[in-house]
Enzyme design. Structure first.
Site, PDB file in Angstrom:
ATOM      1  N   THR A   1       0.820  -1.218   0.000  1.00  0.00           N
ATOM      2  CA  THR A   1       0.000   0.000   0.000  1.00  0.00           C
ATOM      3  C   THR A   1       0.854   1.268   0.000  1.00  0.00           C
ATOM      4  O   THR A   1       2.060   1.219   0.188  1.00  0.00           O
ATOM      5  CB  THR A   1      -0.919   0.018   1.239  1.00  0.00           C
ATOM      6  OG1 THR A   1      -0.144  -0.316   2.390  1.00  0.00           O
ATOM      7  CG2 THR A   1      -2.045  -0.973   1.085  1.00  0.00           C
ATOM      8  N   ASP A   2       0.177   2.402  -0.183  1.00  0.00           N
ATOM      9  CA  ASP A   2       0.871   3.700  -0.229  1.00  0.00           C
ATOM     10  C   ASP A   2       0.900   4.378   1.130  1.00  0.00           C
ATOM     11  O   ASP A   2       0.987   5.598   1.215  1.00  0.00           O
ATOM     12  CB  ASP A   2       0.176   4.644  -1.204  1.00  0.00           C
ATOM     13  CG  ASP A   2      -0.005   4.031  -2.556  1.00  0.00           C
ATOM     14  OD1 ASP A   2       0.986   3.569  -3.110  1.00  0.00           O
ATOM     15  OD2 ASP A   2      -1.140   4.017  -3.054  1.00  0.00           O
TER      16      ASP A   2
ATOM     17  N   SER B   1       1.343   8.641   4.958  1.00  0.00           N
ATOM     18  CA  SER B   1       0.684   8.602   3.660  1.00  0.00           C
ATOM     19  C   SER B   1       1.719   9.009   2.634  1.00  0.00           C
ATOM     20  O   SER B   1       2.251  10.113   2.704  1.00  0.00           O
ATOM     21  CB  SER B   1      -0.492   9.576   3.644  1.00  0.00           C
ATOM     22  OG  SER B   1      -0.919   9.768   2.327  1.00  0.00           O
ATOM     23  N   ARG B   2       2.038   8.100   1.707  1.00  0.00           N
ATOM     24  CA  ARG B   2       3.183   8.363   0.829  1.00  0.00           C
ATOM     25  C   ARG B   2       2.828   9.187  -0.397  1.00  0.00           C
ATOM     26  O   ARG B   2       3.697   9.710  -1.047  1.00  0.00           O
ATOM     27  CB  ARG B   2       3.833   7.054   0.403  1.00  0.00           C
ATOM     28  CG  ARG B   2       4.403   6.325   1.594  1.00  0.00           C
ATOM     29  CD  ARG B   2       5.309   5.186   1.234  1.00  0.00           C
ATOM     30  NE  ARG B   2       5.549   4.421   2.449  1.00  0.00           N
ATOM     31  CZ  ARG B   2       4.898   3.334   2.776  1.00  0.00           C
ATOM     32  NH1 ARG B   2       4.002   2.831   1.955  1.00  0.00           N
ATOM     33  NH2 ARG B   2       5.136   2.727   3.915  1.00  0.00           N
ATOM     34  N   VAL B   3       1.550   9.258  -0.760  1.00  0.00           N
ATOM     35  CA  VAL B   3       1.246  10.028  -1.965  1.00  0.00           C
ATOM     36  C   VAL B   3       0.204  11.127  -1.759  1.00  0.00           C
ATOM     37  O   VAL B   3       0.117  12.058  -2.549  1.00  0.00           O
ATOM     38  CB  VAL B   3       0.770   9.116  -3.130  1.00  0.00           C
ATOM     39  CG1 VAL B   3       1.849   8.193  -3.576  1.00  0.00           C
ATOM     40  CG2 VAL B   3      -0.473   8.353  -2.742  1.00  0.00           C
TER      41      VAL B   3
END
Ligand code: ATP
Ligand code: MG
Length: 512
Positions: free
Chosen positions: A337-338, A363-365
């Site tokens: 997951t992101d 949260s990476r994006v």
């Protein structure tokens, strides 16, 4: 007298009347059956994941293709199917009926209604297993998916097309976050799909009731496989839900899909694999359990403008045991997951709800999709909270505090209180901007500790009645101007003067 001619004619007539229909489908016979697993010999051209029809109208799914037989799992009729029964191959993989008709409905993973309403009339279907969009077909995540939960939208923002894991022990509010997010999509033009995997029927009934009461079923479909459904149904449920989501995404729409939860999904797959005598690996899961979830979650995407720009935002849920995020399934899904929202029992039990552990959540994006004003004012939040936590743990040992430390501690406590949020109470973006601005300003020092939550609630009410003009002026997509900021603060000060000092201070006290 025996009339040979007449007898001959009679016989000919009878023979002609015998229906001359031959079933030309490929068929085989069951050579082994037990625990919902059947082995069939005679079907030579079976495909992986093909739907089979067993005598009596039962359906099965092929999973093991061996040289002399095919291993399949039964969707129903576990105790009715016998050795020697005929099995027909259909030549088709499992399909899910799709279309607008499914919105507002509760269906099983094969598209049969479970809500007691009419059969679903749609002539469109999509394969339950489908390749994920390629790299070239994907676009950049650039639009936020607002959850309405302050702690998440400010520090762990989610964008449309993102995959954000919700992870935590049992009873830590995982489902609550997903449901609140669905409720918050009202009027946002996002279609929601809630996939329930192996949950108790009673828990699902509660969720349905909540969604119905809030009018959220108008844009939501529920794909359900409860704990007492056949294991193969639990296994295909997320893929079926995803097929429905894809139908909308490829039309250029935005979809939110919740998989509640993937731990139970992995357990269902493990059960099937062990019964099919596949080799077991770590924690007795089969070797391909990573692929089980990666092929599902890769299908969530933001499509490029040429492909219509639709999106599937996925919120998979994973349950941990005693907070162990390094177990097999949690690490797998974290890596796919992101980002993840990590919920902690300790926080939950101490009243910090939603129990988000900010340090371990990421949260990476979504950051690039965050609304400009929120990004601006929550930039320092994460660091400040981390500092506060560290200090708070250190201060448990007790020592003389200088005024600066005292201030940091009290500010941190007030910020933590601001981030607490009741279930079903979603904030709008403007409300979030107001709360964050006030809680991080010097005004926060004027609000008595432990009264922060009540103060926030009162402030928002006050603003909605007395400063509608100001609410209009706040533009979440622009950086917050100094003028608007000082206006917000002056209204907040006005409210502090008339509430904390006045009689509503007592009211706040009783509420707290
Ligand atoms: P399970 O492991 O059983 O699936 P879960 O992690 O999904 O549990 P929930 O069912 O969402 O947890 O929540 C557990 C309980 O906590 C519920 O009774 C719910 O009403 C309550 N709860 C969840 N979030 C909040 C909140 N923000 N404020 C107050 N109560 C909450
Ligand atoms: Mg739950």
């Amino acid at each position: 007298m025996i009339n040979v001619k007449e007898i001959g004619k009679d016989i000919r007539d009878k023979v002609e009347r015998i229906p001359n229909k031959r079933d030309e489908r490929v068929c085989g016979r069951i050579v082994d059956s037990g625990d919902g697993i059947i082995h069939i010999s005679g079907i030579h051209d079976a495909k992986y994941n093909e739907l089979l029809e067993v005598k009596g109208g039962y359906r099965a799914l092929t999973l093991n293709l061996q040289e002399d037989s095919v291993g399949a799992v039964l969707f129903s009729g576990e105790d009715k199917v016998r050795y020697g029964d005929i099995v027909y191959s259909t030549g088709e993989t499992v399909q899910m009926p799709v279309g607008e008709e499914l919105i507002g409905r509760i269906v099983d993973p094969l598209g049969e209604p479970l809500d007691g309403l009419a059969q679903i009339k749609t002539d469109q279907t999509r394969p339950v297993e489908f390749p994920a969009p390629s790299i070239m077909d994907r676009g950049k995540v650039n639009k936020p998916l607002q959850t309405g939960i302050l702690a998440i939208d400010s520090m762990i923002p989610i964008g449309r097309g993102q995959r954000e894991l919700i992870i935590g022990d049992r009873q830590t509010g995982k489902t609550a976050i997903a449901i609140d997010t669905i409720l918050n999509q009202k009027g946002e033009d996002v279609i929601c799909i809630y996939v329930s995997i192996g949950q108790k029927a009673s828990s699902l009934a509660k969720i349905v009731q909540t969604l119905r009461n809030a009018g959220a079923m108008e844009y939501t479909c529920i794909v359900s496989s409860t704990a007492d459904d056949a294991v193969p149904l639990q296994y295909i449920a997320p893929y079926s839900g995803c097929a429905l989501a894809e139908y909308f995404m490829y039309q250029g729409k935005d979809v939110l899909i919740v998989y509640d939860d993937l731990s139970k999904h992995a357990v269902a797959y493990r059960t099937m694999s062990l019964l099919l005598k596949r080799p077991a690996g770590r924690e007795a899961y089969p070797g391909d359990v990573f692929y089980l979830h990666s092929r599902l979650l890769e299908r969530a995407a933001k499509l490029s403008a040429e492909k219509g720009g639709g999106s599937i935002t996925a919120l998979p849920i994973v349950e941990t045991l005693a907070g162990d995020i390094s177990a097999y399934i949690p690490t797998n899904v974290i890596s796919i997951t992101d980002g993840q929202i990590y919920l902690e029992s300790e926080l939950f039990n101490s009243g910090v709800r939603p129990a988000v552990n900010v340090g371990l959540s990421v949260s990476r994006v979504g950051g690039s999709a965050q609304r400009a004003a929120i990004r601006q004012i929550s930039g320092q939040l994460r660091v400040n909270l981390a500092q506060y936590r560290e200090l708070a743990i250190f201060m448990q040992f007790g020592s003389d505090l200088d005024s600066e430390t005292q201030k940091t501690l009290s500010r941190g406590a007030k910020m933590t209180d601001t981030l607490k949020q009741r279930q079903y109470l979603n904030y709008t973006v403007k409300e979030m901007i107001i709360l964050l601005t006030v809680a991080q300003s010097d005004l926060a020092d004027k609000i008595p500790e432990k009264k922060m939550s009540a103060f926030n609630e009162g402030l928002l009410d006050y603003m909605h009645t007395n400063s509608t003009q100001l609410l209009e002026e706040i533009d979440p997509d622009q950086k917050l101007s100094e003028v608007v900021r000082s206006k917000i603060l002056s209204v907040a000060e006005e409210y502090i003067n008339c509430s904390v000092g006045g009689d509503s201070g007592q009211q706040a006290e009783t509420e707290a």
